[in-house]
Design an enzyme around this catalytic site. Structure first.
Site, PDB file in Angstrom:
ATOM      1  N   LYS A 172       0.852  -1.194   0.000  1.00 44.35           N
ATOM      2  CA  LYS A 172       0.000   0.000   0.000  1.00 44.35           C
ATOM      3  C   LYS A 172       0.894   1.252   0.000  1.00 44.35           C
ATOM      4  O   LYS A 172       1.501   1.609   1.003  1.00 44.35           O
ATOM      5  CB  LYS A 172      -0.903  -0.004   1.239  1.00 44.35           C
ATOM      6  CG  LYS A 172      -1.841   1.177   1.298  1.00 44.35           C
ATOM      7  CD  LYS A 172      -1.410   2.129   2.402  1.00 44.35           C
ATOM      8  CE  LYS A 172      -2.206   3.401   2.423  1.00 44.35           C
ATOM      9  NZ  LYS A 172      -1.833   4.347   1.372  1.00 44.35           N
ATOM     10  N   VAL A 229       1.351   7.825  13.023  1.00 45.46           N
ATOM     11  CA  VAL A 229       0.722   6.701  12.316  1.00 45.46           C
ATOM     12  C   VAL A 229       1.452   5.397  12.661  1.00 45.46           C
ATOM     13  O   VAL A 229       0.818   4.350  12.846  1.00 45.46           O
ATOM     14  CB  VAL A 229       0.689   6.948  10.789  1.00 45.46           C
ATOM     15  CG1 VAL A 229       0.151   5.723  10.058  1.00 45.46           C
ATOM     16  CG2 VAL A 229      -0.168   8.162  10.452  1.00 45.46           C
ATOM     17  N   GLU A 247       9.783   2.534  10.581  1.00 48.54           N
ATOM     18  CA  GLU A 247      10.774   3.605  10.387  1.00 48.54           C
ATOM     19  C   GLU A 247       9.993   4.906  10.358  1.00 48.54           C
ATOM     20  O   GLU A 247       9.084   5.066   9.539  1.00 48.54           O
ATOM     21  CB  GLU A 247      11.550   3.417   9.083  1.00 48.54           C
ATOM     22  CG  GLU A 247      12.550   2.280   9.113  1.00 48.54           C
ATOM     23  CD  GLU A 247      13.605   2.415  10.188  1.00 48.54           C
ATOM     24  OE1 GLU A 247      13.854   3.537  10.663  1.00 48.54           O
ATOM     25  OE2 GLU A 247      14.164   1.377  10.571  1.00 48.54           O
ATOM     26  N   CYS A 281      13.426  11.943   5.948  1.00 48.30           N
ATOM     27  CA  CYS A 281      13.436  11.597   7.376  1.00 48.30           C
ATOM     28  C   CYS A 281      14.826  11.828   7.958  1.00 48.30           C
ATOM     29  O   CYS A 281      14.978  12.054   9.146  1.00 48.30           O
ATOM     30  CB  CYS A 281      13.027  10.148   7.550  1.00 48.30           C
ATOM     31  SG  CYS A 281      13.966   9.046   6.496  1.00 48.30           S
ATOM     32  N   GLU A 380       8.947  17.443  14.174  1.00 50.65           N
ATOM     33  CA  GLU A 380       9.402  17.305  12.794  1.00 50.65           C
ATOM     34  C   GLU A 380       8.558  18.198  11.882  1.00 50.65           C
ATOM     35  O   GLU A 380       7.336  18.123  11.907  1.00 50.65           O
ATOM     36  CB  GLU A 380       9.248  15.844  12.358  1.00 50.65           C
ATOM     37  CG  GLU A 380       9.797  15.577  10.972  1.00 50.65           C
ATOM     38  CD  GLU A 380       9.552  14.149  10.504  1.00 50.65           C
ATOM     39  OE1 GLU A 380       8.416  13.678  10.634  1.00 50.65           O
ATOM     40  OE2 GLU A 380      10.503  13.521  10.015  1.00 50.65           O
TER      41      GLU A 380
END
Ligand code: NAD
Length: 478
Positions: A172, A229, A247, A281, A380
């Site tokens: 997905k 999430v 991650e 990231c 972030e």
């Protein structure tokens, strides 16, 4: 306008609902219509993956190696085309996007070899006449949930090891980048992957991602995305005792000591903080700089930023493309605004830019005079926004670098061997870079973080087998 389909059980299957996919460099340019699938589609996809799991698990490793190698050659042969699609769909500059497509091909090539190297262990038993073998076996059906910022490389570094070690996959991708996902699956289908071994379901995270995390038909979930999430995915997977690998976000520090080569430090900061529109990231979002070189460093970074071209991602003269969409642009602007309101803080850049086409163009923002306890340094942002935190010396710099809930990468620019050695031993991060940007990694070594950035075994390289395989201990008395 082309309409794209899901890929289930070896067939391209149309979805009842489709949505347009828009180019962030030119919002009038629609790439195509892509499925917004329902949870029932996940049921079909997991059923197909389950049905093919046994056959694929017991297939010859040579077959798996050959298919992955063919897919690698296909991706590498089409790197310019795939990179152009990536630039158009996600807004990564063409040069970086072609680099990412190449990297995706190299990852499939690496794991093609891994299929043949998947071996167990043989250990002497404590009992006479007994033999002990530790078999390494595939986990089963793997759910692969990926973010939008590396739409070719991240799916590659999850799907390639999953398949190499004999698992089947339900994939997905993020809603913003279904075109790249479609292209990768197309390359694998063309390479001769048997029906059902890899299934693609496009759609919303809250529907498709949640269904993959929650269904008992998926044995393990590998997720890359935001920390919020990730927590939901982990809870859903843990509730049914499924293996999970996460991650997640970063707030990566780059320490610049007074003894650093200033040119190297400026290049590390500009590359690591702002390239790929800061949407990595591993981006250096906190530049922790020794006071004695602070002003020279800030001036040099601003001079360098003044020479950067922010423009349409598809142009080969563009250094930095647009922000990925309006939602992310609003987030970036809200953090810049927040910083502007703090006393003693100065924002360099951070303005919206107009270009030939309507897009989400933002001048990189360097925010100086910040403290590590301010929100801009705790959360972030995920955009072309970096702060400078002045410090008195190395000890304070290390303390600041580690004072964060995240722990993905940490960098230091210094010519001191003692400081670099101390930093690599004591930085609380999964990856440490010395005189290099915090972003930019090799394909054949472990990738991942510590603290709130990662959970579960690391990805990539031979270490990927820790997640994508399981062991079985066999005792035999002949
Ligand atoms: P995101 O968390 O919003 O989405 C990631 C994926 O999860 C998408 O496919 C999304 O559709 C899906 N999803 C959303 N809700 C879900 C749910 N309830 N259940 C299951 N799946 C769901 O992240 P994003 O905006 O796509 O990507 C940006 C984030 O990814 C940043 O935080 C960035 O740091 C992180 N990231 C981390 C790494 C790493 O290796 N550590 C690499 C790249 C990006």
């Amino acid at each position: 306008m082309q309409t794209f389909n899901n890929y289930i059980g070896g067939e391209w299957v149309p979805a009842a609902d489709v949505r347009p996919n828009v180019n962030p460099s030119d919002t009038a340019d629609v790439i195509g219509l892509f499925p917004r699938s329902d949870a029932a589609t996940v049921v079909s996809a997991t059923a197909a993956a389950r049905e093919s799991a046994r056959g694929w698990a017991h297939s010859s490793p040579q077959l798996r190696a050959d298919i992955l190698e063919t897919a690698a050659s296909e991706i590498l042969g089409r790197a310019t085309e795939l990179g152009t699609l990536l630039a158009r769909e996600e807004g990564k500059s063409l040069r970086e996007a072609i680099g990412e497509a190449t990297r995706a091909g190299q990852i499939f090539r690496f794991f093609s070899g891994e299929a043949l190297r998947m071996g167990g262990e043989n250990v002497a038993s404590t009992r006479p006449g007994v033999f002990v073998d530790i078999l390494r076996q595939p986990v089963g059906v793997i759910g692969v949930i990926t973010p939008w910022n590396f739409p070719l490389a991240i799916p590659a570094w999850k799907i390639a090891p999953a398949l190499a070690y004999g698992n089947t996959v339900v994939f997905k991708p993020a809603e913003l980048v279904p075109g790249c996902a479609h292209a990768i699956v197309e390359c694998l289908a063309k390479a001769g992957l048997p029906a059902g071994v890899l299934n693609l379901v496009m759609g919303q995270g809250s529907v498709i991602g949640d269904a993959i995390s929650s269904t008992k038909d998926v044995d393990a979930v590998t997720f890359t995305g935001s920390t919020g999430v990730g927590r939901q995915v982990a809870q859903a997977a843990a509730a049914r005792f499924a293996k999970v690998q996460l991650e997640m976000g970063g707030k990566n520090p780059l320490v610049v000591l007074a003894d650093a080569d200033l040119d190297v430090a400026v290049e590390c900061a500009v590359q690591g903080s702002f390239y790929s529109t800061g949407q990595r990231c591993t981006a250096s979002s906190r530049l922790i700089v020794e006071e004695s070189i602070h002003d020279r460093f800030v001036e040099a970074v601003n001079t360098r930023l003044g020479k950067i071209t922010v423009d349409d991602a598809r142009s080969d003269t563009t250094d930095i493309g647009p922000v990925v969409d309006q939602r992310q642009l609003d987030i970036d602007l809200s953090y810049i605004e927040l910083a502007r309101k703090e006393s003693g803080v100065e924002v360099h850049g951070g303005e919206l830019l107009e270009r030939a086409t309507e897009g989400f163009y933002l001048q990189p923002a360097l925010i100086t005079g910040t403290r590590n306890d301010q929100r801009i340094n705790r959360e972030e942002v995920f955009g072309p926004v970096a702060t400078v935190i002045p410090v008195s010396g190395y000890d304070e710099a290390l303390a600041m670098a580690n004072d964060t809930e995240f722990g993905l990468t940490a960098g230091i620019c210094t010519t001191s061997l003692a400081h670099s050695q101390h930093f690599r031993a004591n930085a609380e991060a999964g990856m440490v870079m010395v005189n290099l940007p915090t972003a930019g990694v090799d394909v054949h070594v472990p990738f991942g973080g510590s603290k709130g950035s990662s959970y579960g075994p690391k990805e990539q390289g031979t270490h990927a087998r820790h997640f994508f395989t399981t062991t079985k201990t066999v005792y035999t008395q002949p």
